[in-house]
Scaffold this motif. Structure first.
Motif, PDB file in Angstrom:
ATOM      1  N   THR A 131      -8.270  -0.808   0.569  1.00  0.00           N
ATOM      2  CA  THR A 131      -7.939   0.489  -0.020  1.00  0.00           C
ATOM      3  C   THR A 131      -6.717   0.383  -0.950  1.00  0.00           C
ATOM      4  O   THR A 131      -5.678  -0.141  -0.556  1.00  0.00           O
ATOM      5  CB  THR A 131      -7.665   1.507   1.106  1.00  0.00           C
ATOM      6  N   VAL A 132      -6.889   0.847  -2.182  1.00  0.00           N
ATOM      7  CA  VAL A 132      -5.780   0.862  -3.154  1.00  0.00           C
ATOM      8  C   VAL A 132      -5.911   2.082  -4.044  1.00  0.00           C
ATOM      9  O   VAL A 132      -6.942   2.757  -4.046  1.00  0.00           O
ATOM     10  CB  VAL A 132      -5.793  -0.348  -4.122  1.00  0.00           C
ATOM     11  N   CYS A 133      -4.865   2.327  -4.836  1.00  0.00           N
ATOM     12  CA  CYS A 133      -4.954   3.323  -5.892  1.00  0.00           C
ATOM     13  C   CYS A 133      -4.085   2.852  -7.044  1.00  0.00           C
ATOM     14  O   CYS A 133      -3.591   1.727  -7.035  1.00  0.00           O
ATOM     15  CB  CYS A 133      -4.535   4.701  -5.389  1.00  0.00           C
ATOM     16  N   VAL A 134      -3.872   3.733  -7.997  1.00  0.00           N
ATOM     17  CA  VAL A 134      -3.169   3.333  -9.206  1.00  0.00           C
ATOM     18  C   VAL A 134      -1.687   3.043  -8.936  1.00  0.00           C
ATOM     19  O   VAL A 134      -1.020   2.366  -9.698  1.00  0.00           O
ATOM     20  CB  VAL A 134      -3.375   4.423 -10.286  1.00  0.00           C
ATOM     21  N   ASP A 135      -1.184   3.537  -7.801  1.00  0.00           N
ATOM     22  CA  ASP A 135       0.228   3.332  -7.486  1.00  0.00           C
ATOM     23  C   ASP A 135       0.485   2.130  -6.583  1.00  0.00           C
ATOM     24  O   ASP A 135       1.626   1.866  -6.217  1.00  0.00           O
ATOM     25  CB  ASP A 135       0.790   4.571  -6.766  1.00  0.00           C
ATOM     26  N   CYS A 136      -0.558   1.437  -6.151  1.00  0.00           N
ATOM     27  CA  CYS A 136      -0.299   0.424  -5.130  1.00  0.00           C
ATOM     28  C   CYS A 136      -1.310  -0.724  -5.165  1.00  0.00           C
ATOM     29  O   CYS A 136      -2.301  -0.665  -5.878  1.00  0.00           O
ATOM     30  CB  CYS A 136      -0.308   1.074  -3.746  1.00  0.00           C
ATOM     31  N   GLY A 137      -1.027  -1.748  -4.378  1.00  0.00           N
ATOM     32  CA  GLY A 137      -2.003  -2.799  -4.107  1.00  0.00           C
ATOM     33  C   GLY A 137      -1.948  -4.013  -5.014  1.00  0.00           C
ATOM     34  O   GLY A 137      -0.959  -4.274  -5.693  1.00  0.00           O
ATOM     35  N   ASP A 164      -7.666  12.313 -10.895  1.00  0.00           N
ATOM     36  CA  ASP A 164      -7.728  11.572  -9.630  1.00  0.00           C
ATOM     37  C   ASP A 164      -6.689  10.451  -9.636  1.00  0.00           C
ATOM     38  O   ASP A 164      -6.393   9.869 -10.679  1.00  0.00           O
ATOM     39  CB  ASP A 164      -9.128  10.977  -9.451  1.00  0.00           C
ATOM     40  N   ARG A 165      -6.145  10.112  -8.446  1.00  0.00           N
ATOM     41  CA  ARG A 165      -5.148   9.035  -8.458  1.00  0.00           C
ATOM     42  C   ARG A 165      -5.790   7.649  -8.522  1.00  0.00           C
ATOM     43  O   ARG A 165      -5.106   6.634  -8.525  1.00  0.00           O
ATOM     44  CB  ARG A 165      -4.185   9.156  -7.286  1.00  0.00           C
ATOM     45  N   ARG A 166      -7.116   7.594  -8.599  1.00  0.00           N
ATOM     46  CA  ARG A 166      -7.767   6.300  -8.854  1.00  0.00           C
ATOM     47  C   ARG A 166      -8.304   6.226 -10.284  1.00  0.00           C
ATOM     48  O   ARG A 166      -9.061   5.323 -10.621  1.00  0.00           O
ATOM     49  CB  ARG A 166      -8.888   6.054  -7.839  1.00  0.00           C
ATOM     50  N   ILE A 196       0.840  -1.196   0.000  1.00  0.00           N
ATOM     51  CA  ILE A 196       0.000   0.000   0.000  1.00  0.00           C
ATOM     52  C   ILE A 196       0.881   1.254   0.000  1.00  0.00           C
ATOM     53  O   ILE A 196       1.945   1.276   0.618  1.00  0.00           O
ATOM     54  CB  ILE A 196      -0.950  -0.020   1.222  1.00  0.00           C
ATOM     55  N   CYS A 197       0.451   2.297  -0.731  1.00  0.00           N
ATOM     56  CA  CYS A 197       1.257   3.518  -0.808  1.00  0.00           C
ATOM     57  C   CYS A 197       0.954   4.435   0.383  1.00  0.00           C
ATOM     58  O   CYS A 197      -0.025   4.230   1.106  1.00  0.00           O
ATOM     59  CB  CYS A 197       1.001   4.244  -2.124  1.00  0.00           C
ATOM     60  N   GLU A 198       1.781   5.435   0.561  1.00  0.00           N
ATOM     61  CA  GLU A 198       1.642   6.348   1.704  1.00  0.00           C
ATOM     62  C   GLU A 198       0.304   7.084   1.684  1.00  0.00           C
ATOM     63  O   GLU A 198      -0.309   7.310   2.728  1.00  0.00           O
ATOM     64  CB  GLU A 198       2.787   7.376   1.697  1.00  0.00           C
ATOM     65  N   THR A 199      -0.155   7.471   0.472  1.00  0.00           N
ATOM     66  CA  THR A 199      -1.399   8.243   0.381  1.00  0.00           C
ATOM     67  C   THR A 199      -2.597   7.395   0.806  1.00  0.00           C
ATOM     68  O   THR A 199      -3.468   7.851   1.549  1.00  0.00           O
ATOM     69  CB  THR A 199      -1.598   8.759  -1.060  1.00  0.00           C
ATOM     70  N   CYS A 200      -2.637   6.148   0.333  1.00  0.00           N
ATOM     71  CA  CYS A 200      -3.732   5.257   0.734  1.00  0.00           C
ATOM     72  C   CYS A 200      -3.656   4.961   2.235  1.00  0.00           C
ATOM     73  O   CYS A 200      -4.677   4.882   2.918  1.00  0.00           O
ATOM     74  CB  CYS A 200      -3.681   3.954  -0.056  1.00  0.00           C
ATOM     75  N   LEU A 201      -2.434   4.814   2.729  1.00  0.00           N
ATOM     76  CA  LEU A 201      -2.249   4.531   4.151  1.00  0.00           C
ATOM     77  C   LEU A 201      -2.799   5.680   4.997  1.00  0.00           C
ATOM     78  O   LEU A 201      -3.474   5.467   6.010  1.00  0.00           O
ATOM     79  CB  LEU A 201      -0.750   4.322   4.424  1.00  0.00           C
TER      80      LEU A 201
HETATM   81 ZN   LIG Z   1      -2.312   3.836  -3.082  1.00  0.00          ZN
END
Ligand SMILES: [Zn+2]
Ligand SMILES: [Zn+2]
Length: 757
Positions: free
Chosen positions: A127-133, A169-171, A106-111
């Protein structure tokens, strides 16, 4: 140039690549479109020459963190201005080979979101986004669109959809996007009964703190979790029927990790990397002994999903045991029903999102300041290993028997499957087949030119090889086990010539005997076994690998009279044999009945482990040698043991029997066992290094390397490296594919195309 048609290959799907291209196009004033092509990304860029150049420069320079660009091809076109830049629907047309990214933490922003009470995703474990998960674990096929993932069971709510469709949006086009209103969820079971709680994660952690065992379903499979307490761990061992096997632990963060282990800089980097592997590190005495009984190292990982971080929010504990939940030898559980049905745990924390690809935690050990994969799985798969040259053929390798992976060679890339395991079990063999099929699908591979298997006539992977060869109508090739180790080393290090020390427990030799301490020379003339350890008798065959004292008796048999041997063994290892067993062993050694010979390094280390009293019975792969290493770590190689060579069937051999006999003398004169252990490892390493150097000189090969399971032994590898370099040779190990049998499949495919050239 008015326009350019651009094809990008590499890891460009599931990493936010299209949104990135969209933003870049806006910034540089480009119109056109970007499109997933199944195995690549196609971009039409229309604009002035300068804009297009800016766009192309930004494409490589500013790519998202998870992206890996292997190739960008640009064709000029005469398209007219398109007014806007669009992300268009995917096409399933097969391109030339993009791959999905692995699952990362998981990335810092999602965290920050899951820890923010005012955020809609506060305390949401998916919880995830385009940079993580999650990525590889949830995909069914390419192109990487939501309909092709297990997220297709969870239609997005309007708010998630808004984020998903908003280019800033980052998602934006993050396929696993979800929230508590629309996404998957966790449930807690006690036995088979659903526990009615508002927050199942918090409740499960409460149970862990009370000393209960909880099965925790995660991103690529299921862990058995318990508190870091010897009483609880002991109960887990009994329930789980794992008397000695080391368990991994998950700790809150680096600070907690440092409490239990001494960490080097490289180990810290590995622990905190996006890929979050388990790292086997030097254990401190405060670590609960029963987590890794009798070993000097412990497997540690940091939290990698939102769920893991939440678990630590609900407890003061520094860490938990987190070990793969599976039946012995079988693959890890991936289905909620089987987790709940198993009787390993008191409670089960399961979720309702399908795990489409089972992926175990990766395990890395730092050996001589370089990472060595014990398992290459979550966080790394399906990322390919880049080879030096293109292969005209598509080749599929199926590995050996234990720690199996499959490997698909296509173009200049080698795709290893995730860690599969012990293929003597049918379900594990089926897992290999499904993992191979998934790899073929994800790489858009419809035909295979050749299938490669190990030479061992008894391996179950052969049967799968025949089945696949029939299906594709392709030939089946065999590669000798230790040649495959050497080839694996050469493939990732891009070597044409090498002297490889292929050192492991056992592999089927060209002469039908058991090999495992081999000096393999590879030059223009091909591959040859130029030297080896002394072949030693294994009384009782495979039993000698399970009961190391049998191996000890076998090795010492020709160095003592039977009366002397009996009294030596009685003095030191009287308790290692059951009633009458030693007489039977001696009879086998006299007659040669059921007593094959082996040049294995592992068996010599096993015998030393028995001699020094650290292991009577192997309960997991490599146990005696690992316990010997732990003992040796407390000592110094102060004793001079003999390094003697002789000729055997035309090749040079290192006489390990004489070395071990001399160790007995030191033991008889009450020398420190730890020092004897260190001396045995050191002597073995030097003897092998001397043979490798001699072979390199004779054949004018400048590179020497180590592969095979012994490559995880830090003391042995470091000593070989020191010796080899002091003699002016280059030294190589494996850092991309596992040096153990997990790297065999890579060696198999590489060996096959090399030979074909
Ligand atoms: Zn993320
Ligand atoms: Zn939602």
């Amino acid at each position: 140039m008015r326009g350019a048609r651009i094809e990008v290959t590499g890891i460009v799907q599931g990493v936010g690549f299209r949104p990135f291209v969209y933003r870049l196009a806006k910034k540089t004033g480009i119109t056109g479109y970007v499109k997933n092509m199944g195995n690549s990304v196609e971009i039409l860029a229309v604009g002035g020459g300068e804009e297009i150049n800016d766009f192309l420069a930004g494409l490589e320079r500013d790519a998202p963190p998870l992206a890996r660009i292997d190739n960008v091809s640009v064709q000029p076109t005469d398209e007219k201005d398109l007014q806007a830049f669009k992300i268009v629907e995917s096409s399933s047309a097969g391109g030339s080979g993009s791959v999905l990214p692995p699952d990362v933490c998981i990335c810092e922003t999602c965290l920050a979101e899951i820890n923010d009470p005012s955020n809609p995703r506060y305390g949401y474990p998916f919880t995830v986004c385009v940079d993580c998960g999650a990525r590889y674990t949830i995909i069914e096929t390419v192109p990487y669109d939501r309909v092709n993932t297990s997220m297709t069971d969870f239609p997005m709510c309007s708010e998630c959809k808004r984020e998903y469709e908003d280019p800033v949006d980052r998602r934006f086009h993050a396929e696993p996007t979800c929230c508590p209103a629309c996404g998957p969820s966790y449930h807690l079971y006690y036995g088979s009964k659903l526990v009615d709680v508002i927050n199942p994660v918090e409740a499960a952690v409460g149970k862990l703190d009370e000393g209960r065992i909880v099965a925790v379903m995660g991103v690529g499979g299921t862990h058995l979790a318990s508190a870091l307490d010897d009483t609880v761990v002991q109960r887990l061992r009994r329930r789980f029927n794992r008397p000695e096997k080391p368990f991994a632990i998950m700790v809150r963060g680096l600070e907690a990790a440092s409490k239990f282990a001494s960490l080097s800089e490289i180990e810290k980097r590995l622990l905190t990397s996006l890929r979050r592997p388990i790292v086997a590190v030097q254990k401190k005495s405060v670590a609960p002994e029963l987590v890794a009984p009798g070993l000097d190292n412990i497997g540690i990982m940091l939290p990698y999903t939102a769920l893991h971080h939440m678990m630590f929010n609900y407890t003061d504990a520094d860490g938990f045991v987190m070990t793969s939940a599976n039946l012995p030898g079988e693959p890890m559980f991936t289905e909620a029903e089987e987790v709940v049905a198993s009787s390993f745990s008191d409670y089960c924390l399961v979720h309702n999102r399908q795990i489409l690809n089972r992926v175990d935690d990766s395990v890395i050990r730092v050996v001589g300041d370089r990472p060595a994969f014990i398992r290459r799985s979550r966080g790394y798969v399906p990322e390919p290993i880049q080879l030096e040259k293109e292969s005209g053929e598509v080749v599929l390798g199926l590995g050996a028997e234990l720690n199996v992976t499959g490997c698909l060679l296509k173009g200049d890339r080698a795709f290893l499957t995730q860690y599969i395991g012990d293929t003597t079990k049918l379900r594990t063999l089926e897992f290999l087949e499904s993992a191979v099929n998934r790899l073929l699908k994800l790489t858009g591979t419809k035909s295979v030119d050749r299938i490669v298997i190990d030479m061992h006539p008894g391996y179950a992977t052969r049967a799968l090889g025949r089945k696949l060869a029939d299906r594709f109508g392709t030939p089946l090739s065999e590669v000798q086990h230790h040649y495959a180790h050497a080839s694996s080393l050469m493939a990732e290090n891009r070597l044409d010539e090498v002297v490889c020390l292929s050192l492991d427990g056992a592999g089927y030799g060209l002469d039908g005997s058991v090999w495992g301490g081999e000096v393999i020379c590879v030059d223009e003339g091909g591959m040859t076994r130029s030297a080896s350890l002394e072949p030693q008798p294994m009384p009782g065959g495979d039993l000698a690998a399970v009961y190391p004292a049998r191996m000890l008796a076998g090795i010492l048999h020709s160095h003592y009279s039977e009366e002397e041997l009996k009294s030596v063994l009685a003095r030191h290892r009287g308790d290692a044999f059951r009633d009458g067993e030693l007489d039977l062993v001696l009879k086998q050694l006299r007659s040669g009945f059921n007593t094959p010979f082996t040049s294995s390094t592992g068996r010599v280390l096993d015998a030393a482990a028995a001699l020094l009293g650290v292991c009577w019975e192997r309960t997991y792969e490599g146990e005696p040698a690992m316990k010997l290493e732990a003992l040796a770590d407390k000592g110094k190689p102060v004793f001079e043991l003999p390094i003697r060579f002789s000729k055997h069937q035309g090749r040079e051999i290192f006489e390990t029997g004489k070395m071990l006999k001399e160790s007995v003398e030191f033991l008889e004169s009450d020398c420190k066992k730890a020092d004897i252990a260190a001396s045995i490892q050191n002597t073995l390493a030097r003897g092998l290094a001397i043979l490798a150097v001699k072979c390199g000189r004779q054949n004018r090969v400048k590179a020497i390397g180590v592969s095979g399971g012994v490559a995880y032994n830090n003391a042995i590898v470091t000593e070989i490296e020191r010796h080899v370099k002091s003699e002016g040779f280059e030294f190589y190990t494996q850092t991309q594919a596992p040096p153990g049998d997990g790297g065999i499949s890579l060696g198999q495919v590489w060996h096959t195309i090399k030979k074909g050239r």
